[in-house]
Design an enzyme around this catalytic site. Structure first.
Site, PDB file in Angstrom:
ATOM      1  N   SER A  25       0.832  -1.213   0.000  1.00  0.00           N
ATOM      2  CA  SER A  25       0.000   0.000   0.000  1.00  0.00           C
ATOM      3  C   SER A  25       0.863   1.258   0.000  1.00  0.00           C
ATOM      4  O   SER A  25       0.591   2.224  -0.724  1.00  0.00           O
ATOM      5  CB  SER A  25      -0.891   0.025   1.244  1.00  0.00           C
ATOM      6  OG  SER A  25      -1.805  -1.033   1.216  1.00  0.00           O
ATOM      7  N   ARG A  29       1.491   4.245  -3.025  1.00  0.00           N
ATOM      8  CA  ARG A  29       1.270   5.666  -2.724  1.00  0.00           C
ATOM      9  C   ARG A  29       2.541   6.483  -2.900  1.00  0.00           C
ATOM     10  O   ARG A  29       2.489   7.664  -3.250  1.00  0.00           O
ATOM     11  CB  ARG A  29       0.702   5.809  -1.313  1.00  0.00           C
ATOM     12  CG  ARG A  29      -0.764   5.343  -1.210  1.00  0.00           C
ATOM     13  CD  ARG A  29      -1.140   4.965   0.184  1.00  0.00           C
ATOM     14  NE  ARG A  29      -2.558   4.677   0.386  1.00  0.00           N
ATOM     15  CZ  ARG A  29      -3.158   3.514   0.098  1.00  0.00           C
ATOM     16  NH1 ARG A  29      -2.466   2.517  -0.439  1.00  0.00           N
ATOM     17  NH2 ARG A  29      -4.451   3.342   0.342  1.00  0.00           N
ATOM     18  N   GLY A  97      -5.980  -3.926  -7.793  1.00  0.00           N
ATOM     19  CA  GLY A  97      -7.133  -3.081  -7.511  1.00  0.00           C
ATOM     20  C   GLY A  97      -6.713  -1.736  -6.943  1.00  0.00           C
ATOM     21  O   GLY A  97      -7.312  -0.702  -7.238  1.00  0.00           O
ATOM     22  N   ARG A 125     -13.526  -7.149 -10.887  1.00  0.00           N
ATOM     23  CA  ARG A 125     -13.685  -6.480  -9.586  1.00  0.00           C
ATOM     24  C   ARG A 125     -14.497  -5.186  -9.705  1.00  0.00           C
ATOM     25  O   ARG A 125     -14.383  -4.452 -10.685  1.00  0.00           O
ATOM     26  CB  ARG A 125     -12.313  -6.230  -8.959  1.00  0.00           C
ATOM     27  CG  ARG A 125     -11.631  -7.584  -8.704  1.00  0.00           C
ATOM     28  CD  ARG A 125     -10.345  -7.447  -7.992  1.00  0.00           C
ATOM     29  NE  ARG A 125     -10.521  -6.900  -6.654  1.00  0.00           N
ATOM     30  CZ  ARG A 125      -9.512  -6.532  -5.882  1.00  0.00           C
ATOM     31  NH1 ARG A 125      -8.274  -6.639  -6.313  1.00  0.00           N
ATOM     32  NH2 ARG A 125      -9.746  -6.054  -4.680  1.00  0.00           N
ATOM     33  N   GLN A 172      -9.292   2.022  -0.334  1.00  0.00           N
ATOM     34  CA  GLN A 172      -9.062   2.350  -1.746  1.00  0.00           C
ATOM     35  C   GLN A 172     -10.048   3.417  -2.205  1.00  0.00           C
ATOM     36  O   GLN A 172      -9.670   4.360  -2.908  1.00  0.00           O
ATOM     37  CB  GLN A 172      -9.192   1.093  -2.603  1.00  0.00           C
ATOM     38  CG  GLN A 172      -8.057   0.109  -2.363  1.00  0.00           C
ATOM     39  CD  GLN A 172      -8.165  -1.136  -3.198  1.00  0.00           C
ATOM     40  OE1 GLN A 172      -9.159  -1.363  -3.887  1.00  0.00           O
ATOM     41  NE2 GLN A 172      -7.143  -1.960  -3.150  1.00  0.00           N
ATOM     42  N   ASP A 323      -6.842  -8.085   4.561  1.00  0.00           N
ATOM     43  CA  ASP A 323      -6.065  -8.920   3.627  1.00  0.00           C
ATOM     44  C   ASP A 323      -5.525 -10.192   4.282  1.00  0.00           C
ATOM     45  O   ASP A 323      -4.931 -11.033   3.614  1.00  0.00           O
ATOM     46  CB  ASP A 323      -4.885  -8.112   3.069  1.00  0.00           C
ATOM     47  CG  ASP A 323      -5.358  -7.028   2.105  1.00  0.00           C
ATOM     48  OD1 ASP A 323      -6.480  -7.149   1.575  1.00  0.00           O
ATOM     49  OD2 ASP A 323      -4.606  -6.069   1.887  1.00  0.00           O
ATOM     50  N   ARG A 354     -12.572 -14.740  -1.648  1.00  0.00           N
ATOM     51  CA  ARG A 354     -11.710 -15.388  -0.649  1.00  0.00           C
ATOM     52  C   ARG A 354     -12.493 -16.210   0.376  1.00  0.00           C
ATOM     53  O   ARG A 354     -11.899 -17.011   1.090  1.00  0.00           O
ATOM     54  CB  ARG A 354     -10.816 -14.348   0.043  1.00  0.00           C
ATOM     55  CG  ARG A 354      -9.716 -13.885  -0.883  1.00  0.00           C
ATOM     56  CD  ARG A 354      -8.778 -12.885  -0.254  1.00  0.00           C
ATOM     57  NE  ARG A 354      -7.683 -12.601  -1.173  1.00  0.00           N
ATOM     58  CZ  ARG A 354      -6.896 -11.534  -1.095  1.00  0.00           C
ATOM     59  NH1 ARG A 354      -7.074 -10.645  -0.134  1.00  0.00           N
ATOM     60  NH2 ARG A 354      -5.922 -11.363  -1.966  1.00  0.00           N
TER      61      ARG A 354
HETATM   62  C1  S3P Z   1      -5.684  -1.347   0.059  1.00  0.00           C
HETATM   63  C2  S3P Z   1      -6.925  -1.400   0.640  1.00  0.00           C
HETATM   64  C3  S3P Z   1      -7.692  -2.642   0.837  1.00  0.00           C
HETATM   65  C4  S3P Z   1      -6.786  -3.866   0.707  1.00  0.00           C
HETATM   66  C5  S3P Z   1      -5.865  -3.790  -0.475  1.00  0.00           C
HETATM   67  C6  S3P Z   1      -4.971  -2.567  -0.369  1.00  0.00           C
HETATM   68  C7  S3P Z   1      -5.014  -0.042  -0.098  1.00  0.00           C
HETATM   69  O1  S3P Z   1      -8.704  -2.734  -0.138  1.00  0.00           O
HETATM   70  O2  S3P Z   1      -7.569  -5.045   0.621  1.00  0.00           O
HETATM   71  O3  S3P Z   1      -5.055  -4.955  -0.568  1.00  0.00           O
HETATM   72  O4  S3P Z   1      -3.777  -0.013  -0.346  1.00  0.00           O
HETATM   73  O5  S3P Z   1      -5.689   0.978   0.045  1.00  0.00           O
HETATM   74  P1  S3P Z   1     -10.184  -2.118   0.096  1.00  0.00           P
HETATM   75  O6  S3P Z   1     -10.047  -0.655   0.180  1.00  0.00           O
HETATM   76  O7  S3P Z   1     -10.965  -2.550  -1.107  1.00  0.00           O
HETATM   77  O8  S3P Z   1     -10.687  -2.752   1.364  1.00  0.00           O
END
Ligand code: S3P
Length: 446
Positions: A25, A29, A97, A125, A172, A323, A354
């Site tokens: 993450s 960023r 994603g 997704r 996200q 996760d 999952r």
């Molecule tokens: C993430 C947020 C999570 C997580 C993903 C990474 C992020 O997803 O499952 O692996 O870096 O902001 P969601 O915001 O869909 O919960």
């Protein structure tokens, strides 16, 4: 497409000292904010996995000069909020994603249009969750039926700020709206129903951008920022990913005789649900050498084998461990008694479903695992011996979780479609073997 198959011998214990790769993450960023900042951002500890590399290539395609990664080091020459250029081709986000949803927020504020594509998993997704707020802000987004990728985003240089309450606890979506908010006229406010990872807010503040977070009640938070400011580049030290460390936390917890030290793990309080849940199950985890790196708490995590017990997982911890459930299901399978998870329907729209995929995988190795609409019921400690083939559905965390499951299995486990482990954890097999797991990765063509 190449199929990487893992074959894991049962049993073993984990000892030694390891460091897992950089946080996914934060790595995403660092590229995004470094690119739209003014000045040079130097990143260390960057995750050289396929997901964060997809983000890096996307910004290079939009004209940002990015050098690296070389052993986790990346140098980004920021172009400022208004300096991105239209890419000459669609941007392929691979399996990620996070790349697609966060980048959509930035693209919403550009005066060019751009297409975002992804692999077979990402193409299934849900993106309506970002299309809705970005459309309210003034972007025009075309998608496949039901809001599925690819997305064609026509940005608007005149985005409007919004007040937005997230329909689900998603970092996200929160980050997507905040990033679009940087480009909007006025003050953008996002309310999250429960705490989710706050790396975007922390990194924005680290880059000198004012962001307010205020608690509204026990769970909900409002995050506020005003558009039109500037990000000032600075160094970013990416800690190790707690989501990758989680596989080793569970592995050492369930394998008798284990004593493992995992160094430099990022312990942002919005990510530590795995530690809280394992401790509730009776795990022996201690934190050593606690300190702060670039606005993120970090520590070494020592894990010793302990007899785990089944629990009802508190729903408030679900977004803080979102996760980690594939491997937590493995911990529950090894625990004495029943573990019940509820309130985790978001697991159905991750890289795979999952809930279903892990229930199938655990049943295949003889565990009593019953999927429910929003979670799972696992009766632990009573595995029926059988030699099993697991289908990972190309989901990295399913492959790694089921590798850990071999520690308490009674027969070898074979897992198909493990190439995607590289999206988040390059070097997983080598590291696993170096501390006591017995994994062979085989190449086979599909
Ligand atoms: C993430 C947020 C999570 C997580 C993903 C990474 C992020 O997803 O499952 O692996 O870096 O902001 P969601 O915001 O869909 O919960």
């Amino acid at each position: 497409m190449k199929n990487i198959r893992f074959i894991i011998q049962p049993g073993g214990s984990l000892t030694g000292t390891i460091r897992v790769p950089g946080d996914k993450s934060i790595s995403h960023r660092s590229i995004m904010l470094g690119s739209i900042a003014e000045g040079t951002t130097s990143v260390t500890g960057f995750l050289e996995g396929d997901d964060s590399l997809a983000t890096l290539k996307a910004f290079q395609a939009m004209g940002v000069k990015i050098d690296g990664p070389h052993q986790g080091k990346v140098i980004i020459e920021g172009v400022g909020l208004k300096g991105l250029k239209a890419p000459s081709h669609a941007l392929n986000m691979g399996n990620s994603g996070t790349s697609m949803r966060l980048l959509s927020g930035i693209l919403a504020g550009q005066d060019f249009s751009c297409e975002l594509t992804g692999d077979a998993s990402l193409s299934k997704r849900p993106m309506k969750r970002v299309i809705d707020p970005l459309t309210q802000m003034g972007a025009t987004i075309a998608s496949e039926d039901k809001g599925l990728p690819p997305l064609k985003i026509q940005g608007s240089p005149k985005l409007k700020a919004i007040d937005y309450t997230l329909p689900m606890a998603s970092a996200q979506v929160k980050s997507c709206v905040l990033l679009a908010g940087l480009y909007a006229d006025g003050v953008t406010r996002v309310i999250e129903p429960a705490p989710t990872r706050d790396h975007t807010e922390r990194m924005l503040r680290g880059f000198g951008y004012e962001v307010q977070s205020e608690a509204l009640d026990k769970l909900a938070t409002r995050v506020t920022l005003k558009g039109g400011g500037k990000l000032k580049a600075g160094p970013i030290d990416v800690p190790s990913d707690i989501s990758s460390a989680a596989f080793y936390m569970v592995a050492a917890s369930i394998a008798p005789g284990s004593d493992l030290l995992i160094q430099h793990v990022g312990l942002n309080p919005t990510r530590t649900g795995i530690i809280d849940i394992l401790r509730l199950m009776g795990a022996d985890l201690t934190l050593e050498n606690e300190h702060e790196v670039g606005g993120e708490p970090v520590a070494d995590v020592r894990v010793r084998y302990a007899k785990l017990k089944g629990i009802q997982i508190p729903e408030a911890l679900v977004p803080l461990a979102i996760d980690e459930f594939p491997v937590l299901f493995v911990a529950a399978s090894a625990a004495e008694g029943t573990t019940v998870l509820t309130g985790a329907e978001e697991l159905r729209v991750k890289e795979s479903d999952r809930i279903q995929v892990m229930a199938d995988a655990l049943q295949a190795i003889g565990v009593d695992a019953q999927p429910t609409e929003d979670g799972m019921i696992i009766k632990g400690g009573q595995q029926v011996p059988q030699k099993s083939k697991i289908i990972s559905h190309h989901d990295h965390r399913i492959s790694m979780a089921m590798t850990v499951a071999a520690l308490t299995a009674v027969a070898p486990i074979e897992i198909e479609d493990c190439a995607n482990v590289n999206t988040s954890f390059p070097g997983f097999v080598e590291l696993a073997n170096s501390v006591g797991l017995k994994v062979v990765a085989q190449e086979a063509s599909e």
